[in-house]
Write a protein that holds these residues in place. Structure first.
Motif, PDB file in Angstrom:
ATOM      1  N   VAL A 189       0.839  -1.207   0.000  1.00  0.00           N
ATOM      2  CA  VAL A 189       0.000   0.000   0.000  1.00  0.00           C
ATOM      3  C   VAL A 189       0.869   1.250   0.000  1.00  0.00           C
ATOM      4  CG1 VAL A 189      -1.666   1.328   1.369  1.00  0.00           C
ATOM      5  CG2 VAL A 189      -1.966  -1.132   1.077  1.00  0.00           C
ATOM      6  N   MET A 190       1.949   1.242   0.789  1.00  0.00           N
ATOM      7  CA  MET A 190       2.839   2.405   0.833  1.00  0.00           C
ATOM      8  C   MET A 190       3.544   2.625  -0.507  1.00  0.00           C
ATOM      9  SD  MET A 190       4.339   2.180   4.699  1.00  0.00           S
ATOM     10  CE  MET A 190       5.281   3.661   4.549  1.00  0.00           C
ATOM     11  N   VAL A 191       3.964   1.575  -1.161  1.00  0.00           N
ATOM     12  CA  VAL A 191       4.592   1.705  -2.484  1.00  0.00           C
ATOM     13  C   VAL A 191       3.589   2.256  -3.491  1.00  0.00           C
ATOM     14  CG1 VAL A 191       5.593   0.405  -4.413  1.00  0.00           C
ATOM     15  CG2 VAL A 191       6.366  -0.035  -2.080  1.00  0.00           C
ATOM     16  N   ALA A 192       2.354   1.758  -3.446  1.00  0.00           N
ATOM     17  CA  ALA A 192       1.323   2.254  -4.365  1.00  0.00           C
ATOM     18  C   ALA A 192       1.043   3.733  -4.123  1.00  0.00           C
ATOM     19  CB  ALA A 192       0.045   1.432  -4.210  1.00  0.00           C
ATOM     20  N   LEU A 193       0.986   4.160  -2.858  1.00  0.00           N
ATOM     21  CA  LEU A 193       0.770   5.572  -2.542  1.00  0.00           C
ATOM     22  C   LEU A 193       1.938   6.435  -3.004  1.00  0.00           C
ATOM     23  CD1 LEU A 193      -0.883   5.421   1.000  1.00  0.00           C
ATOM     24  CD2 LEU A 193      -1.917   6.170  -1.145  1.00  0.00           C
ATOM     25  N   LEU A 194       3.156   5.943  -2.876  1.00  0.00           N
ATOM     26  CA  LEU A 194       4.328   6.670  -3.345  1.00  0.00           C
ATOM     27  C   LEU A 194       4.260   6.877  -4.854  1.00  0.00           C
ATOM     28  CD1 LEU A 194       7.162   7.890  -2.830  1.00  0.00           C
ATOM     29  CD2 LEU A 194       8.065   5.605  -3.309  1.00  0.00           C
ATOM     30  N   ILE A 195       3.932   5.822  -5.589  1.00  0.00           N
ATOM     31  CA  ILE A 195       3.823   5.922  -7.049  1.00  0.00           C
ATOM     32  C   ILE A 195       2.727   6.917  -7.419  1.00  0.00           C
ATOM     33  CG2 ILE A 195       3.185   4.656  -9.139  1.00  0.00           C
ATOM     34  CD1 ILE A 195       4.610   2.210  -7.881  1.00  0.00           C
ATOM     35  N   PHE A 196       1.586   6.856  -6.741  1.00  0.00           N
ATOM     36  CA  PHE A 196       0.482   7.772  -7.019  1.00  0.00           C
ATOM     37  C   PHE A 196       0.888   9.217  -6.719  1.00  0.00           C
ATOM     38  CE2 PHE A 196      -3.337  10.056  -5.588  1.00  0.00           C
ATOM     39  CZ  PHE A 196      -4.070  10.009  -6.764  1.00  0.00           C
ATOM     40  N   ALA A 197       1.596   9.450  -5.623  1.00  0.00           N
ATOM     41  CA  ALA A 197       2.017  10.804  -5.253  1.00  0.00           C
ATOM     42  C   ALA A 197       3.002  11.373  -6.273  1.00  0.00           C
ATOM     43  CB  ALA A 197       2.636  10.790  -3.860  1.00  0.00           C
ATOM     44  N   LEU A 198       3.961  10.563  -6.713  1.00  0.00           N
ATOM     45  CA  LEU A 198       4.920  11.040  -7.718  1.00  0.00           C
ATOM     46  C   LEU A 198       4.228  11.357  -9.037  1.00  0.00           C
ATOM     47  CD1 LEU A 198       7.957   8.661  -7.046  1.00  0.00           C
ATOM     48  CD2 LEU A 198       7.749  11.095  -6.496  1.00  0.00           C
ATOM     49  N   THR A 199       3.317  10.495  -9.453  1.00  0.00           N
ATOM     50  CA  THR A 199       2.580  10.726 -10.695  1.00  0.00           C
ATOM     51  C   THR A 199       1.713  11.982 -10.586  1.00  0.00           C
ATOM     52  OG1 THR A 199       2.519   8.343 -11.062  1.00  0.00           O
ATOM     53  CG2 THR A 199       0.988   9.665 -12.340  1.00  0.00           C
ATOM     54  N   GLY A 200       1.037  12.133  -9.469  1.00  0.00           N
ATOM     55  CA  GLY A 200       0.181  13.302  -9.266  1.00  0.00           C
ATOM     56  C   GLY A 200       0.961  14.601  -9.275  1.00  0.00           C
ATOM     57  N   SER A 201       2.128  14.618  -8.615  1.00  0.00           N
ATOM     58  CA  SER A 201       2.930  15.848  -8.603  1.00  0.00           C
ATOM     59  C   SER A 201       3.488  16.162  -9.985  1.00  0.00           C
ATOM     60  CB  SER A 201       4.046  15.743  -7.567  1.00  0.00           C
ATOM     61  OG  SER A 201       4.950  14.710  -7.910  1.00  0.00           O
ATOM     62  N   ALA A 202       3.831  15.147 -10.754  1.00  0.00           N
ATOM     63  CA  ALA A 202       4.308  15.390 -12.118  1.00  0.00           C
ATOM     64  C   ALA A 202       3.190  15.970 -12.987  1.00  0.00           C
ATOM     65  CB  ALA A 202       4.835  14.092 -12.736  1.00  0.00           C
TER      66      ALA A 202
END
Length: 128
Positions: A12-25
């Motif tokens: 779940v933490m890895v998925a949230l990290l990927i989502f956060a990086l994509t969202g900020s980009a």
């Protein structure tokens, strides 16, 4: 013993990290796009102001055109400042005119510079 199916905390933490990086980009790309739209709008209006000034210049019979003439024009709820520079060409009956447009009254920063050529008016046109 029952087996539970689901995601671990690490997944779940890895998925949230990927989502956060994509969202900020995506947010950065959208911000850059909005910034460039404003610049393109300013350049478009500045080109229109320069075009209007060049048409005014071609409608006058003043020869040679006045060098370093300055002025302003209202467009799109803004005051645009223009300055024209006249350059001599190889042909004595032709002048190159640069019209520089910007939002600064001191002409320190310009958005566009447009060049046109103005021909000497014919004598028949001056007498009529």
């Amino acid at each position: 013993m029952k087996r539970f199916s689901g995601m671990t905390l690490l997944e779940v933490m890895v998925a949230l990290l990927i989502f956060a990086l994509t969202g900020s980009a995506i947010l950065k790309a959208a911000g850059d796009h909005l910034s460039s739209v404003g610049q393109i709008e300013e350049i478009t209006f500045a080109n229109w102001v320069a075009s209007n000034r060049m048409n005014q210049l071609k409608l006058t019979d003043t020869w040679p055109p006045k060098n370093n003439e300055k002025g302003s024009m209202e467009m799109a709820d803004r005051t645009w400042f223009w300055q024209q520079t006249v350059k001599k060409t190889n042909d004595d009956d032709l002048r190159a005119v640069d019209v520089t447009v910007g939002l600064d009254e001191q002409y320190e920063s310009s958005l566009v510079t447009v060049t046109t050529f103005v021909a000497k008016p014919k004598k028949e046109a001056l007498t009529n």
